[in-house]
Write an enzyme that holds these catalytic residues in place. Sequence first.
Site, mmCIF file in Angstrom:
data_model
loop_
_atom_site.group_PDB
_atom_site.id
_atom_site.type_symbol
_atom_site.label_atom_id
_atom_site.label_comp_id
_atom_site.label_asym_id
_atom_site.label_seq_id
_atom_site.Cartn_x
_atom_site.Cartn_y
_atom_site.Cartn_z
ATOM 1 N N GLU A 1 0.716 -1.335 0.195
ATOM 2 C CA GLU A 1 -0.057 0.157 -0.049
ATOM 3 C C GLU A 1 0.752 1.231 -0.187
ATOM 4 O OE1 GLU A 1 -3.346 0.023 0.039
ATOM 5 O OE2 GLU A 1 -3.719 -2.133 0.069
ATOM 6 N N CYS B 1 -2.378 9.481 2.528
ATOM 7 C CA CYS B 1 -1.917 8.885 1.345
ATOM 8 C C CYS B 1 -2.824 9.190 -0.035
ATOM 9 C CB CYS B 1 -1.729 7.548 1.474
ATOM 10 S SG CYS B 1 -3.438 6.724 2.110
HETATM 11 P P1 NAD Z 1 7.962 4.870 5.244
HETATM 12 O O1 NAD Z 1 8.008 4.241 3.918
HETATM 13 O O2 NAD Z 1 9.113 5.991 5.417
HETATM 14 O O3 NAD Z 1 7.665 4.023 6.628
HETATM 15 C C1 NAD Z 1 6.910 3.013 6.661
HETATM 16 C C2 NAD Z 1 7.445 2.093 7.520
HETATM 17 O O4 NAD Z 1 8.308 1.401 7.020
HETATM 18 C C3 NAD Z 1 7.631 2.382 8.716
HETATM 19 O O5 NAD Z 1 7.246 1.517 9.646
HETATM 20 C C4 NAD Z 1 9.278 2.268 8.713
HETATM 21 O O6 NAD Z 1 9.798 1.821 10.112
HETATM 22 C C5 NAD Z 1 9.502 1.316 8.080
HETATM 23 N N1 NAD Z 1 10.650 1.266 7.050
HETATM 24 C C6 NAD Z 1 11.473 2.636 7.362
HETATM 25 N N2 NAD Z 1 12.758 2.189 6.440
HETATM 26 C C7 NAD Z 1 12.736 0.780 6.075
HETATM 27 C C8 NAD Z 1 13.586 0.027 5.573
HETATM 28 N N3 NAD Z 1 14.668 0.284 4.936
HETATM 29 N N4 NAD Z 1 13.350 -1.304 5.422
HETATM 30 C C9 NAD Z 1 12.063 -1.719 6.076
HETATM 31 N N5 NAD Z 1 11.216 -1.089 6.537
HETATM 32 C C10 NAD Z 1 11.495 0.444 6.678
HETATM 33 O O7 NAD Z 1 6.789 5.598 4.743
HETATM 34 P P2 NAD Z 1 6.074 6.745 6.107
HETATM 35 O O8 NAD Z 1 7.017 7.990 5.991
HETATM 36 O O9 NAD Z 1 5.951 6.215 7.335
HETATM 37 O O10 NAD Z 1 4.569 7.024 5.543
HETATM 38 C C11 NAD Z 1 4.455 7.890 4.306
HETATM 39 C C12 NAD Z 1 4.080 7.075 2.904
HETATM 40 O O11 NAD Z 1 3.107 6.149 3.226
HETATM 41 C C13 NAD Z 1 3.348 8.136 1.919
HETATM 42 O O12 NAD Z 1 4.301 7.649 0.795
HETATM 43 C C14 NAD Z 1 2.228 7.658 1.827
HETATM 44 O O13 NAD Z 1 1.416 7.810 0.543
HETATM 45 C C15 NAD Z 1 2.159 6.231 2.233
HETATM 46 N N6 NAD Z 1 1.059 5.799 2.683
HETATM 47 C C16 NAD Z 1 0.218 4.887 1.891
HETATM 48 C C17 NAD Z 1 -1.107 4.407 2.187
HETATM 49 C C18 NAD Z 1 -1.803 3.378 1.355
HETATM 50 O O14 NAD Z 1 -2.820 2.823 2.053
HETATM 51 N N7 NAD Z 1 -1.589 3.255 0.276
HETATM 52 C C19 NAD Z 1 -1.416 4.896 3.469
HETATM 53 C C20 NAD Z 1 -0.505 5.849 4.479
HETATM 54 C C21 NAD Z 1 0.517 6.091 4.065
#
Ligand code: NAD
Length: 469
Positions: free
Chosen positions: A211, A245
């Site tokens: 997602e 998002c």
């Molecule tokens: P992110 O990708 O930075 O982090 C998401 C999760 O991934 C966190 O739990 C983080 O700890 C983990 N993470 C970070 N680095 C990692 C790595 N190297 N390997 C594995 N896991 C890792 O995203 P964010 O800043 O928390 O959220 C914002 C993004 O999420 C935006 O792009 C938004 O559009 C998207 N989003 C999508 C939806 C959807 O339903 N499609 C919903 C909400 C947010």
Amino acid sequence: MPSDLQALFERQRAHAPVMARTSAAERRARLAGLRRAIVARRAEIGAAVHADLRRPPAETEIAELHGVLAEIGVAIRRLPRWMRGTRAPTPLLLFGTSSRITYEPRGVVLVVAPWNYPFSLVVNPLIAAIAAGNCVILKPSEKTPATAALLARLIAETFDPAEVAVVQGGPDVATALLGLPFDHICFTGSTAIGRIVMAAAAKHLASVTLELGGKSPAVVDASADIAVAAERIVWGKFLNAGQTCIAPDYVHVHASRAREFLDAAKAALARLYGGSEEEREASLDFARIVDDGHVRRLKDLVDRTVAAGAEVETGGRIDAATRYVAPTILSNVAPDAAIMADEIFGPVLPVLAFDTLDEVLAVIRAGGKPLAMYIFARENAAIDRLLRETSAGATVVNNTMLHYASSALPFGGVGASGMGSYHGDHGFREFSHARPVTRQREPALIGFFFPPYRGRWHRLAMRVLRLLE
Ligand code: NAD
């Protein structure tokens, strides 16, 4: 690999067959327990999200808790039907057989969640995963520590860790978890990290639900009701200070109505958050940015876009100390402006004027397929063309974000905005393996087609086969 994570995973893996055998009544009891725990801590959840994002608790009720409780309700009601599976029709060639599609759990599921809706984006996948009979490890975002800690307590009080457990931590912990051979990984977050997750899943051939994000456009056609479009776009954009998002990322407005749109958007902003910049900053209804890094990123984007010729219609003020970014509307934004490069994920709305839909389609297609696309129009020609010539996770016509609130609709992205979907029936199926079971009664007609491939019977069999094509 930290040994405690390994041990937790092994424990869940050993328990997964027990979870797989649970009846609908047993899974319903678990979901009802989760519902009780959430309802009992309703105010605490609102307060934890407020501590993390200074988001008004009413917004958490509307945008997170209602959806989660509605999803639990749907799962509890429909679970027996989901678990029964479905009958499949029998083609003539398989005469004498009957088939069903049955649903079995994937096994041990990892849920990695972002910070922007820090409660529901952990719990909604959990609901679907439990309904489908999986064991689950949840990894909330480290950027919303109050909500993560509350989730850890709530889950520990409600579930046996052999079934559901929360692991707290940042990228290092997420990386360690991704090294384990989960059966399925549900990741919500950025497209960049989504790629890392999918590569890690490939090592164990784990299935994935991704997602992700992206720039979700809103298009306001010349035929649109401008006041309605402006208010609904402003609502969708500034909810949770733009950290949604499926927020409309930017707006294309027909040039003939651009000024009217900008004035209507400013009027809507005044109605929702206050008439002056001071009132908006003091408004209790407007959230803050999650951390200093994102404040700096947003400031840089606005500065570079304005330096390249965009105009600040309203807003623009940023207070780094309180992580306040004023609701900002920019006009005269060029398609190649800095703010058009990546998902904005903050309270800044760029407005681009267009003359022909070709220009709009070129901009939308230049980015990856968005998670959502919003079309405002009264004439069907524009709606039909935009739908036909683009691809997006979902589209709402004449509003924003509403699709998220329906358990009947699959919620998910496509291409760069993700793969797989959940909510309601779709969630149950996403966290299950659809296993067809075909039963043969006697005699079996298929014997007719066994070797040797010669002689009268064979020729007749080939004729029958052709007739059935
Ligand atoms: P992110 O990708 O930075 O982090 C998401 C999760 O991934 C966190 O739990 C983080 O700890 C983990 N993470 C970070 N680095 C990692 C790595 N190297 N390997 C594995 N896991 C890792 O995203 P964010 O800043 O928390 O959220 C914002 C993004 O999420 C935006 O792009 C938004 O559009 C998207 N989003 C999508 C939806 C959807 O339903 N499609 C919903 C909400 C947010």
